[in-house]
Design a protein around this motif. Structure first.
Motif, mmCIF file in Angstrom:
data_model
loop_
_atom_site.group_PDB
_atom_site.id
_atom_site.type_symbol
_atom_site.label_atom_id
_atom_site.label_comp_id
_atom_site.label_asym_id
_atom_site.label_seq_id
_atom_site.Cartn_x
_atom_site.Cartn_y
_atom_site.Cartn_z
ATOM 1 N N LEU A 1 73.448 57.822 28.704
ATOM 2 C CA LEU A 1 73.015 58.744 29.449
ATOM 3 C C LEU A 1 71.654 59.777 29.255
ATOM 4 C CD1 LEU A 1 76.030 60.341 27.325
ATOM 5 C CD2 LEU A 1 76.150 59.796 29.668
ATOM 6 N N PRO A 2 71.186 60.287 29.599
ATOM 7 C CA PRO A 2 70.001 61.178 29.946
ATOM 8 C C PRO A 2 70.298 61.559 28.915
ATOM 9 C CG PRO A 2 70.914 62.058 32.190
ATOM 10 C CD PRO A 2 71.918 60.467 31.017
ATOM 11 N N PRO A 3 68.829 61.910 28.265
ATOM 12 C CA PRO A 3 68.338 63.159 26.145
ATOM 13 C C PRO A 3 69.358 64.612 26.947
ATOM 14 C CG PRO A 3 66.424 63.072 28.070
ATOM 15 C CD PRO A 3 67.514 62.235 28.858
ATOM 16 N N PHE A 4 69.486 65.183 28.079
ATOM 17 C CA PHE A 4 70.179 66.836 28.168
ATOM 18 C C PHE A 4 71.931 66.717 28.274
ATOM 19 C CE2 PHE A 4 65.494 67.555 28.881
ATOM 20 C CZ PHE A 4 65.387 68.667 28.913
ATOM 21 N N THR A 5 71.544 65.860 28.829
ATOM 22 C CA THR A 5 73.649 65.376 28.934
ATOM 23 C C THR A 5 74.136 64.177 27.866
ATOM 24 O OG1 THR A 5 72.914 65.106 31.425
ATOM 25 C CG2 THR A 5 75.239 64.119 30.336
ATOM 26 N N LEU A 6 72.891 64.107 26.535
ATOM 27 C CA LEU A 6 74.529 63.284 25.765
ATOM 28 C C LEU A 6 74.481 64.743 24.335
ATOM 29 C CD1 LEU A 6 74.785 61.011 23.647
ATOM 30 C CD2 LEU A 6 72.181 60.589 23.211
ATOM 31 N N ASN A 7 72.916 65.269 24.351
ATOM 32 C CA ASN A 7 73.027 66.636 23.698
ATOM 33 C C ASN A 7 74.388 67.792 24.571
ATOM 34 O OD1 ASN A 7 71.096 68.042 21.874
ATOM 35 N ND2 ASN A 7 70.532 69.082 23.541
ATOM 36 N N ALA A 8 73.913 67.901 25.698
ATOM 37 C CA ALA A 8 75.773 68.578 25.610
ATOM 38 C C ALA A 8 76.657 68.008 25.316
ATOM 39 C CB ALA A 8 75.821 69.242 27.553
ATOM 40 N N LEU A 9 77.286 66.828 25.544
ATOM 41 C CA LEU A 9 78.270 65.723 25.200
ATOM 42 C C LEU A 9 77.967 66.486 23.604
ATOM 43 C CD1 LEU A 9 78.613 62.985 27.278
ATOM 44 C CD2 LEU A 9 79.596 64.799 27.791
#
Length: 302
Positions: free
Chosen positions: A33-41
């Motif tokens: 997962l890319p960083p911003f998406t991982l953070n969002a999840l």
């Protein structure tokens, strides 16, 4: 909260432990997962837990969040969205050792901002503890060879990471401002919801641009860990500790995060621990002891 669970010192240690593990889990999931998406999840999971809990226990405070909307928005944009966004962006341009050294300056920056804006004193014992902890972190990151510092060259990425640490420092001060008007749970919940509203569009854009999004049971377990332990428990306990001890005194506990990251990297990533890391870790613990040992009677609880 009772017994040991009332101790802001213990809760700050646990929060930094979870954040230390956060770096290890994030590394394991970085190719999925890319960083911003991982953070969002991560924050989708956190909000799914925080909001029902806060609605059940503190519905009245949630409904009156507008009285503190400015500080709550600042908490969300700095501590949840801004800090992580700038940190992830910065490490694309700078080395990990540079980013870590700059991150080590966070407690000093928090204490300095507390002194400037809140007139929070810097007793000699606290200054000595901060110095010892900073020396320990530098000793760990340079492998026991301070001459390594002379070879470092700052670049735009370093300045971006420094901006990220500034945002985290502002977040810690905002937590203290809100503490007298809202409960820890309500403030953390509202700031998380506000930040998630801004983070989701960024995540959507990131996935669209990178095309990276792999979700299997291992990734989902990692996301659950990040959401429950690194987001819900760590943020609630960090905020409680900041409210009880003040931003300046709580800040030194952030030095434990790289120490925990090193230890967990040995266990789960197979990295070897060096003698310099042991020596540096002892300095970090000494710094935390010196700082947290002062004026314990002044700590408050709720």
């Amino acid at each position: 909260m009772s017994g040991l669970s009332r101790s802001p010192h213990l809760l700050l240690v646990l929060a930094t432990f979870f954040w230390g593990a956060n770096a290890v889990v994030g590394k394991l999931l970085s190719s999925e997962l890319p960083p911003f998406t991982l953070n969002a999840l991560r924050w989708v999971v956190a909000v799914a837990i925080l909001f029902p809990l806060a609605w059940k226990l503190e519905k009245r405070e949630l409904l009156h969040w507008r009285s503190q909307w400015g500080w709550l928005t600042l908490m969300g944009l700095t501590g949840v969205l801004g800090f992580n966004a700038l940190l992830y962006w910065g490490v694309h341009f700078t080395s990990a050792i540079n980013a870590s050294l700059i991150n080590a300056a966070a407690p000093i920056m928090i204490a300095l901002l507390s002194f400037i804006f809140s007139k929070e004193a810097l007793p000699g014992r606290q200054v000595a503890g901060m110095a010892a902890a900073l020396a320990g972190v530098i000793w760990i990151l340079t492998g026991g060879n301070p001459a390594v510092l002379l070879s470092l060259r700052f670049n735009p990425g370093d300045l971006i990471v420094l901006a990220a640490i500034l945002l985290w420092s502002i977040y810690s001060l905002a937590v203290r401002r809100v503490a007298g008007h809202m409960s820890n749970l309500a403030a953390t919940t509202v700031s998380s919801v506000l930040s998630l509203a801004a983070l989701l569009p960024v995540s959507w854009w990131e996935v669209k641009i990178t095309g990276v999004f792999h979700l299997d049971w291992r990734v989902m377990l990692g996301v659950l860990y990040l959401g429950v332990f690194c987001s819900v428990l760590a943020f609630l306990w960090w905020n409680y500790g900041v409210a009880a001890l003040g931003p300046g005194r709580a800040a030194v506990f952030m030095y434990l995060t790289p120490l925990f990251t090193v230890l967990l990297s040995v266990l789960f990533l197979g990295e070897l621990i060096q003698a310099s890391q042991v020596a540096g870790g002892l300095l970090v613990m000494t710094g935390v002891y010196l700082t947290s040992g002062e004026n314990k009677r002044s700590c408050v609880s709720s």
